[in-house]
Design a protein around this motif. Sequence first.
Motif, PDB file in Angstrom:
ATOM      1  N   ALA A   1      -5.825  15.260  -7.875  1.00 51.54           N
ATOM      2  CA  ALA A   1      -6.447  17.390  -8.124  1.00 51.54           C
ATOM      3  C   ALA A   1      -7.296  16.924  -9.401  1.00 51.54           C
ATOM      4  O   ALA A   1      -8.226  17.344  -8.793  1.00 51.54           O
ATOM      5  CB  ALA A   1      -5.637  17.448  -8.447  1.00 51.54           C
ATOM      6  N   ARG A   2      -6.949  16.695 -10.336  1.00 49.68           N
ATOM      7  CA  ARG A   2      -7.846  15.863 -11.223  1.00 49.68           C
ATOM      8  C   ARG A   2      -9.208  15.013 -10.830  1.00 49.68           C
ATOM      9  O   ARG A   2     -10.066  15.336 -10.590  1.00 49.68           O
ATOM     10  CB  ARG A   2      -7.318  15.300 -12.328  1.00 49.68           C
ATOM     11  N   LEU A   3      -8.945  14.339  -9.770  1.00 51.46           N
ATOM     12  CA  LEU A   3     -10.016  13.764  -9.174  1.00 51.46           C
ATOM     13  C   LEU A   3     -10.946  14.034  -8.186  1.00 51.46           C
ATOM     14  O   LEU A   3     -11.826  13.438  -7.365  1.00 51.46           O
ATOM     15  CB  LEU A   3      -9.678  12.056  -8.501  1.00 51.46           C
ATOM     16  N   GLY A   4     -10.089  15.487  -7.524  1.00 52.38           N
ATOM     17  CA  GLY A   4     -10.916  16.231  -6.543  1.00 52.38           C
ATOM     18  C   GLY A   4     -10.638  15.665  -5.540  1.00 52.38           C
ATOM     19  O   GLY A   4     -11.349  15.428  -4.589  1.00 52.38           O
ATOM     20  N   LEU A   5      -9.331  14.959  -4.593  1.00 50.93           N
ATOM     21  CA  LEU A   5      -9.359  14.257  -3.518  1.00 50.93           C
ATOM     22  C   LEU A   5      -7.737  15.008  -2.876  1.00 50.93           C
ATOM     23  O   LEU A   5      -7.191  14.694  -3.866  1.00 50.93           O
ATOM     24  CB  LEU A   5      -8.782  12.312  -4.028  1.00 50.93           C
ATOM     25  N   THR A   6      -7.528  14.161  -2.107  1.00 50.83           N
ATOM     26  CA  THR A   6      -6.206  15.199  -0.672  1.00 50.83           C
ATOM     27  C   THR A   6      -5.502  13.854  -0.801  1.00 50.83           C
ATOM     28  O   THR A   6      -6.284  13.000   0.205  1.00 50.83           O
ATOM     29  CB  THR A   6      -6.640  16.326  -0.051  1.00 50.83           C
ATOM     30  N   PRO A   7      -4.200  13.761  -1.188  1.00 51.98           N
ATOM     31  CA  PRO A   7      -3.723  12.847  -1.221  1.00 51.98           C
ATOM     32  C   PRO A   7      -3.072  12.934   0.398  1.00 51.98           C
ATOM     33  O   PRO A   7      -2.633  14.156   0.593  1.00 51.98           O
ATOM     34  CB  PRO A   7      -1.962  12.301  -2.177  1.00 51.98           C
ATOM     35  N   THR A   8      -2.495  12.064   1.216  1.00 54.67           N
ATOM     36  CA  THR A   8      -2.541  12.096   2.503  1.00 54.67           C
ATOM     37  C   THR A   8      -0.593  11.863   2.630  1.00 54.67           C
ATOM     38  O   THR A   8       0.125  10.815   1.704  1.00 54.67           O
ATOM     39  CB  THR A   8      -2.742  10.472   3.310  1.00 54.67           C
ATOM     40  N   PRO A   9      -0.218  13.073   3.309  1.00 54.48           N
ATOM     41  CA  PRO A   9       1.223  12.197   3.232  1.00 54.48           C
ATOM     42  C   PRO A   9       1.581  11.492   4.064  1.00 54.48           C
ATOM     43  O   PRO A   9       1.702  10.895   4.177  1.00 54.48           O
ATOM     44  CB  PRO A   9       1.678  14.399   3.724  1.00 54.48           C
ATOM     45  N   PHE A  10       3.184  11.063   3.947  1.00 52.73           N
ATOM     46  CA  PHE A  10       3.680   9.974   4.135  1.00 52.73           C
ATOM     47  C   PHE A  10       4.767   9.971   5.307  1.00 52.73           C
ATOM     48  O   PHE A  10       5.758  11.851   5.098  1.00 52.73           O
ATOM     49  CB  PHE A  10       4.950   9.597   2.656  1.00 52.73           C
ATOM     50  N   GLY A  11       5.022   9.669   6.120  1.00 53.15           N
ATOM     51  CA  GLY A  11       5.826   9.860   7.666  1.00 53.15           C
ATOM     52  C   GLY A  11       4.944   9.701   8.703  1.00 53.15           C
ATOM     53  O   GLY A  11       3.667   8.158   8.557  1.00 53.15           O
ATOM     54  N   VAL A  12       6.683   9.499   9.738  1.00 48.36           N
ATOM     55  CA  VAL A  12       5.619   8.220  10.781  1.00 48.36           C
ATOM     56  C   VAL A  12       4.393   9.220  11.273  1.00 48.36           C
ATOM     57  O   VAL A  12       3.691   8.169  11.601  1.00 48.36           O
ATOM     58  CB  VAL A  12       7.211   9.090  12.074  1.00 48.36           C
ATOM     59  N   ASP A  13       3.993   9.386  11.601  1.00 48.97           N
ATOM     60  CA  ASP A  13       2.113   9.492  11.757  1.00 48.97           C
ATOM     61  C   ASP A  13       1.363   9.108  11.125  1.00 48.97           C
ATOM     62  O   ASP A  13       0.698   8.223  11.495  1.00 48.97           O
ATOM     63  CB  ASP A  13       2.192  10.654  11.841  1.00 48.97           C
ATOM     64  N   GLN A  14       2.146   8.556   9.501  1.00 46.93           N
ATOM     65  CA  GLN A  14       0.949   7.453   9.171  1.00 46.93           C
ATOM     66  C   GLN A  14       1.746   5.942   8.819  1.00 46.93           C
ATOM     67  O   GLN A  14       0.731   5.022   8.738  1.00 46.93           O
ATOM     68  CB  GLN A  14       1.063   8.233   8.089  1.00 46.93           C
ATOM     69  N   LEU A  15       2.118   5.558   9.967  1.00 43.99           N
ATOM     70  CA  LEU A  15       2.941   4.748  10.107  1.00 43.99           C
ATOM     71  C   LEU A  15       2.893   4.052  11.547  1.00 43.99           C
ATOM     72  O   LEU A  15       3.672   2.847  11.888  1.00 43.99           O
ATOM     73  CB  LEU A  15       4.221   4.622   9.280  1.00 43.99           C
TER      74      LEU A  15
ATOM     75  N   PRO B   1       5.828   7.308  -1.991  1.00 42.23           N
ATOM     76  CA  PRO B   1       5.215   6.423  -1.664  1.00 42.23           C
ATOM     77  C   PRO B   1       2.870   7.025  -1.241  1.00 42.23           C
ATOM     78  O   PRO B   1       3.021   8.284  -1.269  1.00 42.23           O
ATOM     79  CB  PRO B   1       5.115   6.067  -0.544  1.00 42.23           C
ATOM     80  N   VAL B   2       2.202   6.518  -1.687  1.00 37.13           N
ATOM     81  CA  VAL B   2       0.452   6.347  -1.847  1.00 37.13           C
ATOM     82  C   VAL B   2      -0.257   5.950  -0.758  1.00 37.13           C
ATOM     83  O   VAL B   2      -0.537   4.627  -0.917  1.00 37.13           O
ATOM     84  CB  VAL B   2       0.076   6.421  -2.895  1.00 37.13           C
ATOM     85  N   SER B   3      -0.627   6.338  -0.255  1.00 34.53           N
ATOM     86  CA  SER B   3      -1.594   5.707   0.850  1.00 34.53           C
ATOM     87  C   SER B   3      -2.354   4.869   0.051  1.00 34.53           C
ATOM     88  O   SER B   3      -2.803   5.169  -0.907  1.00 34.53           O
ATOM     89  CB  SER B   3      -2.811   6.819   1.647  1.00 34.53           C
ATOM     90  N   VAL B   4      -2.475   3.056   0.732  1.00 33.39           N
ATOM     91  CA  VAL B   4      -3.839   2.780   0.520  1.00 33.39           C
ATOM     92  C   VAL B   4      -5.312   3.428   0.688  1.00 33.39           C
ATOM     93  O   VAL B   4      -6.012   3.337  -0.394  1.00 33.39           O
ATOM     94  CB  VAL B   4      -3.655   0.980   1.217  1.00 33.39           C
ATOM     95  N   GLY B   5      -5.321   4.074   1.041  1.00 34.80           N
ATOM     96  CA  GLY B   5      -6.284   5.225   1.731  1.00 34.80           C
ATOM     97  C   GLY B   5      -7.534   5.835   0.523  1.00 34.80           C
ATOM     98  O   GLY B   5      -8.232   5.748   0.061  1.00 34.80           O
ATOM     99  N   ASP B   6      -5.970   6.573  -0.098  1.00 35.99           N
ATOM    100  CA  ASP B   6      -5.989   7.083  -0.653  1.00 35.99           C
ATOM    101  C   ASP B   6      -6.811   6.752  -2.212  1.00 35.99           C
ATOM    102  O   ASP B   6      -6.979   6.971  -3.371  1.00 35.99           O
ATOM    103  CB  ASP B   6      -5.377   7.897  -1.029  1.00 35.99           C
TER     104      ASP B   6
END
Length: 305
Positions: free
Chosen positions: A288-302, A193-198
């Motif tokens: 990494a190629r874009l220079g962005l750090t993806p958000t982890p999936f977890g309870v805190d993000q839901l 799963p990938v964050s919509v913000g990312d």
Amino acid sequence: MKVAIIGGTGFVGFHLTRHLLAAGHIPRLLVRPGSEGRIEERDACEIVQGDVEDRASLNDCLAGADAVIYLIGILREFPARGVTFDALQHQGVVKTIAAAQAQGVERFLLMSANGIHADGTPYQRTKYQAEQALKASSLRWTIFRPSVIFGDPQGRMEFCSQLKKDIIDSPLPAPLFYRGLLPTNAGGFELAPVSVGDVAAAFTLALAESRTESQTYSLCGPQRYSWKAILNTIAAASGKHKLMMPAPVLPIQAAASLFDRYPWFPISRDQIQMLMEGNVCHDNDSFARLGLTPTPFGVDQLTYL
């Protein structure tokens, strides 16, 4: 920069519009009549009423734009209502490419999907055909292939809230799908799963950096999760403990073959097939190629659940 968005009132479009405005861009959204209320900051956006199947509407939306972003995608088709993968995920892109060329818009960003291939399901095949059409054009293109996307749905369809509604909130045990006769590794297929913000951040960055042109980025979260782990995470975020049990895919596919033409049936044959294929990035270096750090999936993000 003035950015035309086709599909801007959907889940990703809502969050992308926020990111574009924060970056100083002017979003111009192609909006079906009556859907203007789905736009959060209408005064800051330009709105063109119309439909992707109407060339005149596309021309109006793209006239004077610096770039176009195509976001339209559907999970199920209903041909009887004129809602098909080919019309919205392939022909819509072809028509938007033609309109972009006619209006002198050279930059085109496309939201495709991770795991697509030429001989896949109709969903996968039409996404692949759209990519090929864009690559064959003279436009300066960038393609993004996200895995399943999570994030605050703002009243729209979203992966985790849909699973909560259909599975976690159901009185029935959660299904751990498996193939074959024995429940070996039931619910063990993996998603990333990938964050919509990312995803929105990746699109916004691509507009500003020419190094992203002629590039395809597969957008996955930083970790892989089994289907069972994802359901457990959604249940925990919902304050619940969910009973789960193995569920053979064959009878579910048989039922879907009879009923997936109806909107009330929760899943289609193709969705089952794609789910069982999993959805992870085998070369997970796009952020990494874009220079962005993806958000982890977890309870805190839901917390929105």
